[in-house]
Write a protein that holds these residues in place. Structure first.
Motif, PDB file in Angstrom:
ATOM      1  N   ARG A  24       2.467   1.348   7.121  1.00  0.00           N
ATOM      2  CA  ARG A  24       2.665   1.485   5.675  1.00  0.00           C
ATOM      3  C   ARG A  24       3.742   0.516   5.174  1.00  0.00           C
ATOM      4  O   ARG A  24       3.594  -0.068   4.094  1.00  0.00           O
ATOM      5  CB  ARG A  24       3.064   2.929   5.336  1.00  0.00           C
ATOM      6  N   ARG A  25       4.812   0.334   5.945  1.00  0.00           N
ATOM      7  CA  ARG A  25       5.865  -0.605   5.518  1.00  0.00           C
ATOM      8  C   ARG A  25       5.341  -2.029   5.466  1.00  0.00           C
ATOM      9  O   ARG A  25       5.651  -2.791   4.538  1.00  0.00           O
ATOM     10  CB  ARG A  25       7.071  -0.517   6.460  1.00  0.00           C
ATOM     11  N   GLU A  26       4.577  -2.405   6.487  1.00  0.00           N
ATOM     12  CA  GLU A  26       4.047  -3.769   6.524  1.00  0.00           C
ATOM     13  C   GLU A  26       3.065  -4.006   5.371  1.00  0.00           C
ATOM     14  O   GLU A  26       3.030  -5.107   4.796  1.00  0.00           O
ATOM     15  CB  GLU A  26       3.380  -4.034   7.868  1.00  0.00           C
ATOM     16  N   ARG A  27       2.275  -3.007   5.015  1.00  0.00           N
ATOM     17  CA  ARG A  27       1.344  -3.158   3.888  1.00  0.00           C
ATOM     18  C   ARG A  27       2.122  -3.346   2.586  1.00  0.00           C
ATOM     19  O   ARG A  27       1.762  -4.194   1.751  1.00  0.00           O
ATOM     20  CB  ARG A  27       0.434  -1.940   3.782  1.00  0.00           C
ATOM     21  N   LEU A  28       3.194  -2.581   2.403  1.00  0.00           N
ATOM     22  CA  LEU A  28       4.015  -2.740   1.199  1.00  0.00           C
ATOM     23  C   LEU A  28       4.639  -4.125   1.153  1.00  0.00           C
ATOM     24  O   LEU A  28       4.694  -4.763   0.097  1.00  0.00           O
ATOM     25  CB  LEU A  28       5.099  -1.663   1.161  1.00  0.00           C
ATOM     26  N   THR A  29       5.103  -4.604   2.312  1.00  0.00           N
ATOM     27  CA  THR A  29       5.701  -5.938   2.366  1.00  0.00           C
ATOM     28  C   THR A  29       4.704  -7.004   1.946  1.00  0.00           C
ATOM     29  O   THR A  29       5.035  -7.938   1.215  1.00  0.00           O
ATOM     30  CB  THR A  29       6.209  -6.235   3.791  1.00  0.00           C
ATOM     31  N   ARG A  30       3.452  -6.873   2.406  1.00  0.00           N
ATOM     32  CA  ARG A  30       2.421  -7.848   2.024  1.00  0.00           C
ATOM     33  C   ARG A  30       2.143  -7.804   0.529  1.00  0.00           C
ATOM     34  O   ARG A  30       2.000  -8.839  -0.119  1.00  0.00           O
ATOM     35  CB  ARG A  30       1.133  -7.591   2.811  1.00  0.00           C
ATOM     36  N   LEU A  31       2.067  -6.588  -0.029  1.00  0.00           N
ATOM     37  CA  LEU A  31       1.750  -6.462  -1.451  1.00  0.00           C
ATOM     38  C   LEU A  31       2.877  -6.989  -2.334  1.00  0.00           C
ATOM     39  O   LEU A  31       2.634  -7.473  -3.440  1.00  0.00           O
ATOM     40  CB  LEU A  31       1.469  -4.999  -1.798  1.00  0.00           C
ATOM     41  N   GLN A  35       1.678 -11.244  -6.650  1.00  0.00           N
ATOM     42  CA  GLN A  35       2.040 -10.954  -8.024  1.00  0.00           C
ATOM     43  C   GLN A  35       0.960 -10.104  -8.700  1.00  0.00           C
ATOM     44  O   GLN A  35      -0.236 -10.352  -8.561  1.00  0.00           O
ATOM     45  CB  GLN A  35       2.226 -12.258  -8.812  1.00  0.00           C
ATOM     46  N   GLY A  36       1.398  -9.088  -9.443  1.00  0.00           N
ATOM     47  CA  GLY A  36       0.471  -8.238 -10.173  1.00  0.00           C
ATOM     48  C   GLY A  36      -0.078  -7.072  -9.377  1.00  0.00           C
ATOM     49  O   GLY A  36      -0.918  -6.329  -9.885  1.00  0.00           O
ATOM     50  N   SER A  37       0.373  -6.904  -8.131  1.00  0.00           N
ATOM     51  CA  SER A  37      -0.132  -5.793  -7.317  1.00  0.00           C
ATOM     52  C   SER A  37       0.373  -4.460  -7.852  1.00  0.00           C
ATOM     53  O   SER A  37       1.525  -4.331  -8.280  1.00  0.00           O
ATOM     54  CB  SER A  37       0.315  -5.949  -5.859  1.00  0.00           C
ATOM     55  N   ASP A  38      -0.486  -3.445  -7.825  1.00  0.00           N
ATOM     56  CA  ASP A  38      -0.088  -2.087  -8.197  1.00  0.00           C
ATOM     57  C   ASP A  38       0.507  -1.420  -6.963  1.00  0.00           C
ATOM     58  O   ASP A  38      -0.202  -1.132  -5.995  1.00  0.00           O
ATOM     59  CB  ASP A  38      -1.301  -1.303  -8.693  1.00  0.00           C
ATOM     60  N   LEU A  39       1.827  -1.194  -7.006  1.00  0.00           N
ATOM     61  CA  LEU A  39       2.529  -0.714  -5.819  1.00  0.00           C
ATOM     62  C   LEU A  39       2.719   0.803  -5.801  1.00  0.00           C
ATOM     63  O   LEU A  39       3.245   1.331  -4.820  1.00  0.00           O
ATOM     64  CB  LEU A  39       3.913  -1.378  -5.737  1.00  0.00           C
ATOM     65  N   THR A  40       2.284   1.481  -6.853  1.00  0.00           N
ATOM     66  CA  THR A  40       2.608   2.911  -6.973  1.00  0.00           C
ATOM     67  C   THR A  40       2.125   3.717  -5.778  1.00  0.00           C
ATOM     68  O   THR A  40       2.903   4.418  -5.118  1.00  0.00           O
ATOM     69  CB  THR A  40       1.978   3.495  -8.257  1.00  0.00           C
TER      70      THR A  40
END
Length: 223
Positions: A24-31, A35-40
Protein backbone atom coordinates in the motif's frame (compact mmCIF):
# COMPACT_ATOMS: atom_id res chain seq x y z
CA UNK A 1 -0.13 -25.06 21.37
CA UNK A 2 3.62 -25.17 22.03
CA UNK A 3 5.66 -21.98 21.87
CA UNK A 4 7.54 -22.97 18.71
CA UNK A 5 4.34 -23.57 16.75
CA UNK A 6 2.84 -20.35 18.12
CA UNK A 7 5.91 -18.33 17.15
CA UNK A 8 5.83 -19.71 13.62
CA UNK A 9 2.11 -18.91 13.26
CA UNK A 10 2.42 -15.40 14.72
CA UNK A 11 5.49 -14.59 12.64
CA UNK A 12 3.76 -15.61 9.40
CA UNK A 13 0.69 -13.54 10.27
CA UNK A 14 2.89 -10.56 11.12
CA UNK A 15 4.85 -10.85 7.87
CA UNK A 16 1.61 -10.88 5.87
CA UNK A 17 0.51 -7.67 7.62
CA UNK A 18 3.91 -6.04 6.98
CA UNK A 19 3.87 -7.04 3.31
CA UNK A 20 0.34 -5.73 2.87
CA UNK A 21 1.35 -2.36 4.37
CA UNK A 22 4.47 -2.23 2.18
CA UNK A 23 2.42 -2.78 -0.98
CA UNK A 24 0.00 0.00 0.00
CA UNK A 25 2.85 2.43 0.76
CA UNK A 26 4.55 1.74 -2.54
CA UNK A 27 1.27 2.27 -4.44
CA UNK A 28 0.78 5.63 -2.71
CA UNK A 29 4.35 6.61 -3.57
CA UNK A 30 3.73 5.84 -7.25
CA UNK A 31 0.48 7.81 -7.32
CA UNK A 32 2.15 10.83 -5.72
CA UNK A 33 4.30 11.13 -8.84
CA UNK A 34 1.24 11.24 -11.11
CA UNK A 35 -0.32 14.66 -11.30
CA UNK A 36 -4.10 14.69 -10.86
CA UNK A 37 -4.30 11.31 -9.12
CA UNK A 38 -7.17 10.82 -6.66
CA UNK A 39 -5.35 9.81 -3.49
CA UNK A 40 -8.31 9.58 -1.10
CA UNK A 41 -8.91 5.84 -1.26
CA UNK A 42 -5.20 5.09 -1.46
CA UNK A 43 -4.43 7.13 1.65
CA UNK A 44 -7.25 5.37 3.48
CA UNK A 45 -5.86 1.98 2.45
CA UNK A 46 -2.39 2.96 3.71
CA UNK A 47 -3.82 4.10 7.06
CA UNK A 48 -5.73 0.83 7.37
CA UNK A 49 -2.77 -1.37 6.45
CA UNK A 50 -0.36 0.52 8.73
CA UNK A 51 -2.81 0.31 11.64
CA UNK A 52 -3.23 -3.43 11.08
CA UNK A 53 0.55 -3.98 11.03
CA UNK A 54 1.27 -1.86 14.14
CA UNK A 55 0.22 -4.35 16.86
CA UNK A 56 2.06 -7.16 15.05
CA UNK A 57 5.26 -5.09 15.00
CA UNK A 58 4.94 -4.44 18.74
CA UNK A 59 4.17 -8.12 19.36
CA UNK A 60 7.37 -9.35 17.69
CA UNK A 61 9.43 -6.92 19.79
CA UNK A 62 7.71 -8.12 22.96
CA UNK A 63 8.31 -11.76 22.00
CA UNK A 64 11.98 -10.98 21.40
CA UNK A 65 12.26 -9.53 24.92
CA UNK A 66 9.87 -11.67 26.96
CA UNK A 67 9.08 -14.85 25.04
CA UNK A 68 6.00 -15.95 23.12
CA UNK A 69 3.47 -16.45 25.91
CA UNK A 70 4.28 -13.30 27.91
CA UNK A 71 4.78 -11.18 24.79
CA UNK A 72 1.41 -12.17 23.33
CA UNK A 73 -0.40 -11.68 26.63
CA UNK A 74 1.12 -8.21 27.06
CA UNK A 75 0.25 -7.06 23.54
CA UNK A 76 -3.31 -8.40 23.77
CA UNK A 77 -3.73 -6.55 27.07
CA UNK A 78 -2.44 -3.32 25.47
CA UNK A 79 -4.71 -3.74 22.44
CA UNK A 80 -7.73 -4.32 24.69
CA UNK A 81 -6.94 -1.30 26.89
CA UNK A 82 -6.34 0.91 23.85
CA UNK A 83 -9.69 -0.09 22.38
CA UNK A 84 -11.48 0.63 25.66
CA UNK A 85 -9.71 3.98 25.86
CA UNK A 86 -11.07 5.30 22.56
CA UNK A 87 -13.77 7.89 22.99
CA UNK A 88 -16.63 8.73 20.67
CA UNK A 89 -15.55 12.33 20.03
CA UNK A 90 -14.41 13.18 16.52
CA UNK A 91 -11.80 15.64 15.30
CA UNK A 92 -12.34 18.37 12.74
CA UNK A 93 -9.61 16.69 10.70
CA UNK A 94 -10.87 13.95 8.36
CA UNK A 95 -7.39 12.40 8.25
CA UNK A 96 -7.22 12.22 12.04
CA UNK A 97 -10.65 10.61 12.19
CA UNK A 98 -9.72 8.09 9.50
CA UNK A 99 -6.49 7.23 11.35
CA UNK A 100 -8.37 6.70 14.63
CA UNK A 101 -10.95 4.45 12.99
CA UNK A 102 -8.20 2.50 11.21
CA UNK A 103 -6.32 2.06 14.49
CA UNK A 104 -9.41 0.71 16.22
CA UNK A 105 -10.07 -1.69 13.34
CA UNK A 106 -6.44 -2.83 13.37
CA UNK A 107 -6.61 -3.59 17.10
CA UNK A 108 -9.85 -5.55 16.67
CA UNK A 109 -8.36 -7.58 13.83
CA UNK A 110 -5.28 -8.36 15.93
CA UNK A 111 -7.36 -9.48 18.91
CA UNK A 112 -9.56 -11.66 16.68
CA UNK A 113 -6.53 -13.23 14.99
CA UNK A 114 -4.86 -14.10 18.30
CA UNK A 115 -7.99 -15.04 20.24
CA UNK A 116 -7.91 -18.45 21.89
CA UNK A 117 -4.16 -19.08 21.44
CA UNK A 118 -3.32 -21.16 24.51
CA UNK A 119 0.47 -21.49 24.61
CA UNK A 120 1.49 -24.36 26.86
CA UNK A 121 5.23 -24.05 27.31
CA UNK A 122 8.46 -23.34 25.49
CA UNK A 123 10.04 -26.59 24.20
CA UNK A 124 13.71 -27.33 24.59
CA UNK A 125 15.84 -25.56 22.06
CA UNK A 126 16.98 -27.59 19.10
CA UNK A 127 20.51 -27.13 17.84
CA UNK A 128 20.66 -24.54 15.11
CA UNK A 129 22.27 -25.39 11.78
CA UNK A 130 25.94 -24.59 11.45
CA UNK A 131 26.40 -21.01 10.27
CA UNK A 132 27.27 -20.45 6.66
CA UNK A 133 30.77 -19.09 6.11
CA UNK A 134 30.82 -15.32 6.13
CA UNK A 135 31.21 -13.76 2.72
CA UNK A 136 34.13 -11.49 2.12
CA UNK A 137 33.10 -7.84 1.84
CA UNK A 138 33.47 -6.19 -1.53
CA UNK A 139 36.35 -3.67 -1.35
CA UNK A 140 35.21 -0.07 -1.74
CA UNK A 141 37.48 0.48 -4.71
CA UNK A 142 35.65 -2.25 -6.64
CA UNK A 143 32.32 -0.41 -6.50
CA UNK A 144 32.44 0.82 -10.09
CA UNK A 145 28.75 1.77 -10.38
CA UNK A 146 26.20 2.20 -7.63
CA UNK A 147 23.04 0.14 -8.40
CA UNK A 148 19.64 1.79 -8.48
CA UNK A 149 17.28 0.53 -5.79
CA UNK A 150 13.58 0.75 -4.99
CA UNK A 151 12.38 2.50 -1.81
CA UNK A 152 11.67 -0.90 -0.21
CA UNK A 153 15.18 -2.15 -1.01
CA UNK A 154 16.70 1.02 0.41
CA UNK A 155 14.68 0.66 3.63
CA UNK A 156 15.97 -2.90 3.94
CA UNK A 157 19.57 -1.69 3.63
CA UNK A 158 18.95 1.05 6.20
CA UNK A 159 17.54 -1.54 8.61
CA UNK A 160 20.57 -3.79 8.09
CA UNK A 161 22.87 -0.85 8.76
CA UNK A 162 21.07 0.63 11.76
CA UNK A 163 18.84 -1.94 13.48
CA UNK A 164 21.13 -4.85 14.37
CA UNK A 165 19.64 -7.44 12.01
CA UNK A 166 20.27 -11.13 12.72
CA UNK A 167 19.01 -14.43 11.32
CA UNK A 168 17.82 -16.85 14.00
CA UNK A 169 16.26 -20.29 13.70
CA UNK A 170 12.82 -21.51 14.61
CA UNK A 171 13.35 -25.23 13.99
CA UNK A 172 14.40 -25.32 10.31
CA UNK A 173 13.07 -21.86 9.49
CA UNK A 174 15.12 -18.69 9.55
CA UNK A 175 13.51 -15.71 11.26
CA UNK A 176 14.71 -12.10 11.21
CA UNK A 177 15.27 -10.28 14.49
CA UNK A 178 16.46 -6.75 15.19
CA UNK A 179 17.91 -5.05 18.27
CA UNK A 180 15.84 -1.93 17.65
CA UNK A 181 13.75 -0.23 14.98
CA UNK A 182 11.79 -1.74 12.12
CA UNK A 183 12.24 -5.41 11.21
CA UNK A 184 12.89 -5.98 7.48
CA UNK A 185 11.38 -8.92 5.64
CA UNK A 186 13.56 -12.02 5.59
CA UNK A 187 13.28 -12.45 1.83
CA UNK A 188 14.39 -8.83 1.27
CA UNK A 189 17.45 -9.35 3.48
CA UNK A 190 18.33 -12.59 1.69
CA UNK A 191 17.92 -10.86 -1.66
CA UNK A 192 20.29 -8.06 -0.57
CA UNK A 193 22.82 -10.73 0.41
CA UNK A 194 22.42 -12.48 -2.97
CA UNK A 195 23.15 -9.15 -4.69
CA UNK A 196 26.26 -8.70 -2.50
CA UNK A 197 24.79 -5.53 -1.02
CA UNK A 198 24.95 -7.24 2.37
CA UNK A 199 26.78 -10.19 3.89
CA UNK A 200 26.49 -12.52 6.85
CA UNK A 201 28.90 -11.96 9.71
CA UNK A 202 30.17 -14.42 12.35
CA UNK A 203 28.17 -14.41 15.58
CA UNK A 204 27.59 -16.82 18.51
CA UNK A 205 24.99 -19.46 17.69
CA UNK A 206 22.86 -18.20 20.60
CA UNK A 207 22.61 -14.88 18.77
CA UNK A 208 22.22 -16.20 15.24
CA UNK A 209 23.92 -14.93 12.12
CA UNK A 210 24.61 -11.25 11.95
CA UNK A 211 24.03 -9.26 8.75
CA UNK A 212 26.08 -6.25 7.67
CA UNK A 213 26.32 -4.10 4.56
CA UNK A 214 29.08 -4.58 2.01
CA UNK A 215 30.84 -1.63 0.41
CA UNK A 216 28.20 -1.77 -2.35
CA UNK A 217 25.38 -1.49 0.18
CA UNK A 218 27.13 1.41 1.91
CA UNK A 219 27.62 3.12 -1.45
CA UNK A 220 23.92 2.75 -2.28
CA UNK A 221 22.93 4.52 0.96
CA UNK A 222 25.59 7.17 0.49
CA UNK A 223 24.35 7.98 -3.02
Amino acid sequence: MDATTALDLLTRQAERAFEHAEIRRERLTRLLTCQGSDLTMTVDSVLTAEAEAAPWARLLKRIDRHGVREGLAAEREKATNDLLGFGISLSTSMVTNAARLAEQDGLRRFLNATNGMDIDETPAEEPAPAPAPAEEPVPAEEVAEVPKVTPAQKRTLVAIRDNGVTFQWNKDRKVIYVKSGDRPRADMVEWAISQKWARVTPAPMSVGLGVALTAVGEAILAG
